[in-house]
Design an enzyme around this catalytic site. Sequence first.
Site, PDB file in Angstrom:
ATOM      1  N   CYS A  80       1.048  -1.037  -0.036  1.00  0.00           N
ATOM      2  CA  CYS A  80       0.019  -0.033   0.021  1.00  0.00           C
ATOM      3  C   CYS A  80       0.799   1.146   0.100  1.00  0.00           C
ATOM      4  CB  CYS A  80      -0.915   0.003   1.122  1.00  0.00           C
ATOM      5  SG  CYS A  80      -1.857   1.468   1.435  1.00  0.00           S
ATOM      6  N   VAL A  81       0.827   1.761  -1.007  1.00  0.00           N
ATOM      7  CA  VAL A  81       1.821   3.054  -1.323  1.00  0.00           C
ATOM      8  C   VAL A  81       0.596   4.383  -1.273  1.00  0.00           C
ATOM      9  CG1 VAL A  81       3.344   4.280  -2.275  1.00  0.00           C
ATOM     10  CG2 VAL A  81       3.144   1.847  -2.530  1.00  0.00           C
ATOM     11  N   ILE A  82       0.755   5.359  -0.377  1.00  0.00           N
ATOM     12  CA  ILE A  82      -0.197   6.422  -0.082  1.00  0.00           C
ATOM     13  C   ILE A  82       0.559   7.786  -0.447  1.00  0.00           C
ATOM     14  CG2 ILE A  82      -1.767   7.578   1.456  1.00  0.00           C
ATOM     15  CD1 ILE A  82      -2.111   5.111   2.528  1.00  0.00           C
ATOM     16  N   HIS A  88       7.971  11.352  -2.772  1.00  0.00           N
ATOM     17  CA  HIS A  88       8.454  10.040  -2.280  1.00  0.00           C
ATOM     18  C   HIS A  88       7.708   8.944  -3.056  1.00  0.00           C
ATOM     19  CE1 HIS A  88      11.572   7.454  -0.409  1.00  0.00           C
ATOM     20  NE2 HIS A  88      10.554   6.849   0.209  1.00  0.00           N
ATOM     21  N   PHE A 113      -0.460  -8.662  -9.046  1.00  0.00           N
ATOM     22  CA  PHE A 113      -0.255  -7.519  -8.487  1.00  0.00           C
ATOM     23  C   PHE A 113      -1.295  -6.983  -7.575  1.00  0.00           C
ATOM     24  CE2 PHE A 113      -0.025  -2.609  -8.856  1.00  0.00           C
ATOM     25  CZ  PHE A 113       1.176  -2.429  -8.619  1.00  0.00           C
ATOM     26  N   ARG A 127     -10.548   0.108  -0.547  1.00  0.00           N
ATOM     27  CA  ARG A 127      -9.876  -0.921  -1.423  1.00  0.00           C
ATOM     28  C   ARG A 127      -9.426  -2.247  -0.776  1.00  0.00           C
ATOM     29  NH1 ARG A 127      -9.860   3.650  -3.767  1.00  0.00           N
ATOM     30  NH2 ARG A 127      -9.962   3.879  -5.938  1.00  0.00           N
TER      31      ARG A 127
HETATM   32  N1  INI Z   1       6.475   2.186   1.643  1.00  0.00           N
HETATM   33  C1  INI Z   1       5.152   1.832   1.177  1.00  0.00           C
HETATM   34  O1  INI Z   1       4.970   0.412   1.144  1.00  0.00           O
HETATM   35  N2  INI Z   1       4.260   2.607   1.271  1.00  0.00           N
HETATM   36  C2  INI Z   1       4.249   4.017   1.271  1.00  0.00           C
HETATM   37  O2  INI Z   1       3.463   4.862   1.206  1.00  0.00           O
HETATM   38  C3  INI Z   1       5.677   4.566   1.529  1.00  0.00           C
HETATM   39  N3  INI Z   1       5.915   6.066   1.618  1.00  0.00           N
HETATM   40  O3  INI Z   1       5.063   6.733   1.592  1.00  0.00           O
HETATM   41  O4  INI Z   1       7.233   6.423   1.978  1.00  0.00           O
HETATM   42  C4  INI Z   1       6.700   3.643   1.488  1.00  0.00           C
HETATM   43  N4  INI Z   1       8.088   4.003   1.851  1.00  0.00           N
HETATM   44  C5  INI Z   1       8.901   2.867   2.151  1.00  0.00           C
HETATM   45  C6  INI Z   1       9.813   2.250   1.008  1.00  0.00           C
HETATM   46  O5  INI Z   1       8.965   1.220   0.504  1.00  0.00           O
HETATM   47  C7  INI Z   1      10.993   1.358   1.609  1.00  0.00           C
HETATM   48  O6  INI Z   1      10.511   0.552   2.424  1.00  0.00           O
HETATM   49  C8  INI Z   1      12.018   2.486   2.202  1.00  0.00           C
HETATM   50  O7  INI Z   1      12.455   3.377   1.110  1.00  0.00           O
HETATM   51  C9  INI Z   1      13.519   1.692   2.439  1.00  0.00           C
HETATM   52  O8  INI Z   1      13.886   0.934   1.331  1.00  0.00           O
END
Ligand code: INI
Length: 154
Positions: A80-82, A88, A113, A127
Amino acid sequence: MNEIAGQLQGAGKRFAIVISRFNELITKQLLAGARDCLLRHGVADEAIDAYWVPGAFEIPAVVARVASLERHAAIIALGCVIRGETPHFEYVAGEAARGIAAVARKASIPVAFGVLTTDTVEQALERAGTKAGNKGWDAALSALEMSDLFPRID
Ligand code: INI
């Protein structure tokens, strides 16, 4: 005409789930949905291996390692990426999607996926088992179908 399509039959198969801990409140719900889907289609609970990674960025590398074991019928990637306020998001979401797609093209087993990429927490929750269904369940269903299709392509 020969039409070839996978069936939704999981009995006797082993599945891997690669799941990220970031936004765990949501990813746990994706995992619950994926597990429920697999169980309802005949997969034994002991035949589901869930590999936890810190964030979505780490998912592709672990999917690649798990695929190289050649132990599973398919792999389900959940995360989950928000977006929030940070650019970032673009890097993490983009690399996760591109990385998983790249591994999926090379792997001998299917990779589904199930990584949410949303603008808000509310959209992610929708979701993950509320009004827009559960994308973990959807990804598991795709993995089931693809795991039956792959062996038919010979
Ligand atoms: N990782 C996620 O799974 N979701 C996010 O929303 C997120 N944000 O927003 O930064 C996120 N960052 C961490 C990234 O996946 C790595 O674990 C980190 O950069 C170390 O490699």
